[in-house]
Each structure stands twice: as structure tokens, then as C-alpha cells.
Design an enzyme around this catalytic site. Structure first.
Site, mmCIF file in Angstrom:
data_model
loop_
_atom_site.group_PDB
_atom_site.id
_atom_site.type_symbol
_atom_site.label_atom_id
_atom_site.label_comp_id
_atom_site.label_asym_id
_atom_site.label_seq_id
_atom_site.Cartn_x
_atom_site.Cartn_y
_atom_site.Cartn_z
ATOM 1 C CD GLU A 187 4.388 30.322 -52.108
ATOM 2 O OE1 GLU A 187 4.332 31.556 -51.951
ATOM 3 O OE2 GLU A 187 5.287 29.783 -52.761
ATOM 4 C CG HIS A 226 6.790 29.691 -48.445
ATOM 5 N ND1 HIS A 226 7.378 28.647 -49.128
ATOM 6 C CD2 HIS A 226 6.892 30.789 -49.239
ATOM 7 C CE1 HIS A 226 7.829 29.120 -50.280
ATOM 8 N NE2 HIS A 226 7.544 30.398 -50.372
HETATM 9 C C1 FUC Z 1 8.099 31.601 -53.573
HETATM 10 C C2 FUC Z 1 8.677 32.247 -54.786
HETATM 11 C C3 FUC Z 1 9.917 32.978 -54.602
HETATM 12 C C4 FUC Z 1 10.831 32.575 -53.488
HETATM 13 C C5 FUC Z 1 10.152 31.901 -52.325
HETATM 14 C C6 FUC Z 1 11.034 31.091 -51.442
HETATM 15 O O1 FUC Z 1 7.001 32.267 -53.060
HETATM 16 O O2 FUC Z 1 7.769 33.009 -55.518
HETATM 17 O O3 FUC Z 1 10.599 33.084 -55.834
HETATM 18 O O4 FUC Z 1 11.918 31.893 -53.952
HETATM 19 O O5 FUC Z 1 9.014 31.205 -52.617
#
Ligand code: FUC
Length: 342
Positions: free
Chosen positions: A307, A177
Site C-alpha cells: 500500500e 488496498h
Molecule cells: C493493513 C494493516 C492492518 C490491517 C489492514 C487490513 O493496512 O496495516 O493491520 O489489518 O491492512
């Protein structure tokens, strides 16, 4: 060269920060909590070296975050699982629910919230953990290895490996992320950015952002990134449709998932993965009191998360891919970020 330092000692474990330097201005830094990537440094066209990731201001701010997931490793399963349920043969498993009835990003005790054992390799770091169901609420005992390492030509590699060491099936669909902002001045947000995504389709989502099972064609919509597009302009056209930003799973075709570049300073990030999905999130909702990077206040669209993953909620949609890891089986995934400057 790898350097390490202890950031905090009054926690469950010492919070350690590792920096892996690849020379010529390229280096990444991460934490043993959440296998968090706190920075990737790279030069720009003028030789200015800066962090291309957005993250909290101080390393301890990364502890306990359940909202932004800045730089975190995500697992066992990225994205949302409808109803927090997993069915396998005649069994039903209840997963940790952390967004209404649904499971998001592996639940509150997912990879992002775990302490990892770290070992140093020649040009990288390996994070390992044995995860029992009592720890994160998913079925099955999973042995996980996450590797961050430099490869040839400033390619940054992320590898996920897991083996299910139990007689119970589990799910495995990890991702990272990290949020990119390729400007030196992060207050410029996503200005100067161009993005392309190798996808003709994205997933239709319901009110709870759960895939309905339908695919939407991107043609003639502000979701069309097949040719590279100016990100600020695209966000503007999305707002004309009363959509606050991108938070959508794209169905990618081919190993090259996306390319993000900066018009002003020449930085380029190309993302390659062995998965069929890419969630594009433009950081749509933020709390203004959050401080990021050098102390600036966080604001919407300050950075973008891209992602790579198998399409979300795949365990309810056979045509999305297979994320089930049956008893005593293993799985490996790889994401490559090719960093360059023109
Ligand atoms: C992403 C989104 C989500 C969430 C996250 C922090 O993967 O799909 O909505 O806010 O990040």
C-alpha cells in the site's frame, strides 16, 4: 472497451460492476461501492489469463467488510492515526476511532464504505464523491476524485485527487488496498513469489501498531527486501523471531516502490508512487469461513497487500511528510502498476 452490469438492486444504490478491457488479456473490474477493485486480469508466460488480485468470492461480499479491505479505496487517511486526533494550529479535531482509540483506514465510514458516482473515460473509470464531515467524521468538506485507467504498455494507473472546499483543515493520505497473488492457483498462496522493496528503513511500531517515530535499518534483518527475496522463505525467517507476518510501513526512496514477480509463470508487477511510504501486509490473520475468488477458503499469507502512502500517522511526525490539506487547497497522488510477463 467498457462493460457494466447491475449486480444487486435491493441496496441503498444499485451495485454496479464495471470491466475495463485493455485487450490482449488485460482487464480490470471494479464496483461503485468502495471504489473496489475486484480483479485485474493478465496473462502469464503460457498465455493463461487470470485474476492477480485476491478478493471475496461474490461481489456482494465486498459490502460492509471492515476487516480485510480487499481491493478497496482507502481514505481520507490510510493506516493508523494515534488517538484518533488531528491538531492544527490551536485546534484539535477528534477523528472517527475504529481500532481502540485509534483511527484505521479512514474510520468505519471511510472511502471503502461509500457509494461513489462513476463516469466512464476512454480507457478507465472516474469515481467522484463530495464528503461532508457528517459522512465520515473527518473535518472539512472534501471533493474527491479517484481514477482507475489503463495507460501505455499495460500500465495500470490509480489517481487520487481531492480539494478541500471548506474553511476547516483536513487530512488526505489515500491508498488502495489491493492484495496480489500472481499464481493461477490461489491455493498456492505466496509460493513462487519474489519481492523487492526500495527501502533501507522501516518504521518502528508500538503494541498498537502505531509508529513510535523511530526508524529501523533493514540490514541483517528479515525485513531487508532491497534485493529481491523469496517471499515464503522470508516469512519463514520472520516466524523464527515469533513475528506472525509482515504488517510494516517501509520508508521508500525513489519512485520505484516495489516489484513483485512470480518465478513459475513470469508475471511481474512493478509499483511506482510519488509517496515516501509503503505498507507491506502479508494477510496475517484470517477467518477460515471466508470464501475468496473462485470459492476457495481464505488462509493466512494467501496474498500480499503493498500500500503506497505517505508514512502513517504523519500528522504526529513532521519528518514523515505532510498530509494536511488546509482550507481551500487541493492535492493529487498517483500510483502506477506496471504489469508485464517474462
Ligand atoms: C493493513 C494493516 C492492518 C490491517 C489492514 C487490513 O493496512 O496495516 O493491520 O489489518 O491492512
Amino acid at each position: 472497451m467498457i462493460t457494466r452490469k447491475e449486480i444487486a438492486s435491493n441496496l441503498e444504490r444499485p451495485l454496479m460492476q464495471y470491466t475495463v478491457n485493455n485487450g490482449n488479456g488485460y482487464a480490470f473490474t471494479c464496483l461503485n461501492y468502495g471504489a473496489t477493485l475486484t480483479s485485474i486480469m493478465m496473462p502469464d508466460r503460457n498465455g493463461i489469463i487470470d485474476n492477480i488480485l485476491l478478493g471475496f468470492n461474490g461481489p456482494t461480499d465486498f459490502l460492509n467488510d471492515q476487516t480485510y479491505f480487499f481491493g478497496k479505496a482507502i481514505g481520507r487517511v490510510g493506516g493508523r492515526i494515534k488517538g484518533g486526533l488531528f491538531h492544527y494550529k490551536n485546534q484539535e479535531f477528534l477523528l472517527p476511532r475504529n481500532e481502540g482509540d485509534n483511527t484505521l483506514h479512514g474510520g468505519v465510514n471511510g472511502f471503502h464504505h461509500m457509494w461513489w458516482d462513476v463516469s466512464e473515460t476512454e480507457k478507465g473509470l472516474t469515481f467522484t464523491k463530495v464528503i461532508n464531515p457528517e459522512m465520515d467524521g473527518f473535518p472539512g468538506k472534501l471533493e474527491v476524485t479517484i481514477t482507475y485507467r489503463w495507460g501505455e504498455n499495460n500500465q495500470f494507473h490509480v489517481e487520487f485527487y481531492a480539494i478541500n472546499k471548506s474553511d476547516t483543515p483536513t487530512l488526505f493520505n489515500p491508498t488502495t488496498h489491493i492484495y496480489f497473488n500472481l499464481n493461477n492457483d490461489k491455493l498456492k498462496g505466496l509460493n513462487n513469489h519474489k519481492l523487492s522493496i526500495s527501502a533501507e528503513q522501516l518504521l518502528e511500531l508500538d503494541q498498537q501498531q502505531i509508529p513510535t517515530g523511530e526508524f529501523i535499518n533493514v540490514t541483517n534483518t528479515p525485513f531487508d527486501f532491497r534485493k529481491e527475496q523469496n517471499l515464503s522463505e522470508m516469512l519463514h525467517s520472520l516466524k523464527q523471531l515469533n513475528i506472525s507476518g509482515y504488517d510494516h510501513p517501509y520508508h521508500v526512496t525513489g519512485p520505484k516502490a516495489a516489484r513483485l514477480s512470480n518465478l513459475n509463470n513470469g508475471r511481474i508487477v512493478e509499483i511506482q508512487s510519488d509517496r515516501n511510504g509503503l505498507v507491506f501486509y502479508s494477510l496475517n490473520k484470517t477467518h477460515p469461513h471466508i470464501k475468496v475468488n473462485e470459492g476457495n477458503h481464505l488462509f493466512p499469507h494467501m496474498a500480499v497487500a503493498l500500500e503506497p502512502q505517505t508514512l502513517p500517522d504523519a500528522n504526529h511526525h513532521p519528518d514523515f511528510g505532510d498530509i494536511v490539506l488546509p482550507a481551500n487547497t487541493e492535492k493529487k497522488y498517483e500510483i502506477t502498476y506496471k504489469l508485464s510477463v517474462i
